[in-house]
Design a protein around this motif. Sequence first.
Motif, PDB file in Angstrom:
ATOM      1  N   GLU A  41       0.831  -1.216   0.000  1.00  0.00           N
ATOM      2  CA  GLU A  41       0.000   0.000   0.000  1.00  0.00           C
ATOM      3  C   GLU A  41       0.862   1.261   0.000  1.00  0.00           C
ATOM      4  N   LEU A  61       1.751   1.835  -3.592  1.00  0.00           N
ATOM      5  CA  LEU A  61       0.597   2.267  -4.393  1.00  0.00           C
ATOM      6  C   LEU A  61       0.250   3.725  -4.103  1.00  0.00           C
ATOM      7  N   ASP A  62       0.373   4.128  -2.831  1.00  0.00           N
ATOM      8  CA  ASP A  62       0.110   5.532  -2.489  1.00  0.00           C
ATOM      9  C   ASP A  62       1.096   6.457  -3.202  1.00  0.00           C
ATOM     10  N   GLU A  80       0.412   6.532  -6.986  1.00  0.00           N
ATOM     11  CA  GLU A  80      -0.845   7.222  -7.291  1.00  0.00           C
ATOM     12  C   GLU A  80      -0.640   8.734  -7.374  1.00  0.00           C
ATOM     13  N   SER A 128      -3.137   6.634 -10.863  1.00  0.00           N
ATOM     14  CA  SER A 128      -3.741   5.293 -10.826  1.00  0.00           C
ATOM     15  C   SER A 128      -3.081   4.476  -9.712  1.00  0.00           C
ATOM     16  N   ARG A 129      -3.730   3.378  -9.364  1.00  0.00           N
ATOM     17  CA  ARG A 129      -3.164   2.482  -8.354  1.00  0.00           C
ATOM     18  C   ARG A 129      -2.811   1.109  -8.928  1.00  0.00           C
ATOM     19  N   TYR A 171      -1.496   1.276 -14.718  1.00  0.00           N
ATOM     20  CA  TYR A 171      -0.855   2.555 -14.994  1.00  0.00           C
ATOM     21  C   TYR A 171      -0.736   2.830 -16.494  1.00  0.00           C
TER      22      TYR A 171
END
Length: 372
Positions: free
Chosen positions: A141, A144-145, A148, A153-154, A157
């Motif tokens: 996570e 991903l943060d 982003e 996007s998460r 991409y």
Amino acid sequence: MNSFAPNPANETFVLNLGPQHPATHGVLRIKLVMDGEYIVEAEPVLGYIHRMHEKMGENRTWAQFMPNTGRMDYLHALAYNHNFACIVERAAGIEVPERAEFIRVITSELNRISSHLLWFGAFILDLGGFSPLLYAFDDREQILDLLETVTGSRLTYCYFRFGGVYNDIDENFEAGARAFITRMRERMPMYHALVTKNIILMKRLKDIGHVPAEMCRKYGATGPVARGAGIDFDVRKHEPFSIYPRFDFDIPVYHEADSMARYMVRMDEIEQSLRIIEQALGSMPEGPVMAEKVPKTLKPPKGDYYHAVETARGSFGIRAVSDGTNTPWRLKLRTPSFSNLIVFGEAARGMLLPDALALLGSLDLVIPEIDR
């Protein structure tokens, strides 16, 4: 292992693994011929989610196809972005600014780590362990943060552009990436203490699911599958692209060729990706992130082009044939999971079904890049 010799006189039966099964991690069917709990034959059956990406590429402009690349290997989408950008830039003679190359490497390596973390959690879950999945997703996570904030996007991409990247990274991204490097290095000993040295994991993986080097070469397997069999090949080192030659990193290679060796390759690769990101952050230049002169309508000169990158699952190659128009005349994709899956049919022969599931998980398949 694999010493079981089926007796033709015994009764056999067909067992369908999938196309909807937790251990296949996607819409994949494997037709198993069983003698009791032993596998006599294993035949992967593909095509349940085929979307004809290659044909879509031949009916869209070069730029319009870019979003497709992130939807094949959705776990390492930025490597797919990178490869398509590289082949078009080489064909069209587009120079990429140095800062954009650094950003590409940093984001792609972060994406590689997130892919390995998801594999790690899901693989252990296949074997019956639940807690490592939660730890792995907690770390994933963080990546991903970060991604982003610059990509919007998460997962799927579409961040790279012909001539650079869509968006520059800022100080917050750099600080977040450095904090993640520190965090991940502190977490790796915990992963090894919790999982790698776990006696149950060792008994499930050591000397189980042999995929020797000869089998890898026979079917064209690459990535951690081949490196776990002693094949020292990584596109980043041996067919270098972008600015990878500037960085000091090692290619983890194990010679046992079993499921444990493939596990160790990916765990070591997480640490090597952290090294690459750290070096890139420390030497990143200022400047633009897009080339000054990129035609609005790209028409690469007539020619036959090939380019490959190293994804989390192995060598991903694109062959593009241009007829000088704004649409590829032919687009052919060489995806790593396809070759890595094909070894399963031979490697699983004679195995117990639970061991074969461990072997399947150790291959780290992403089905949409097979059914492309």
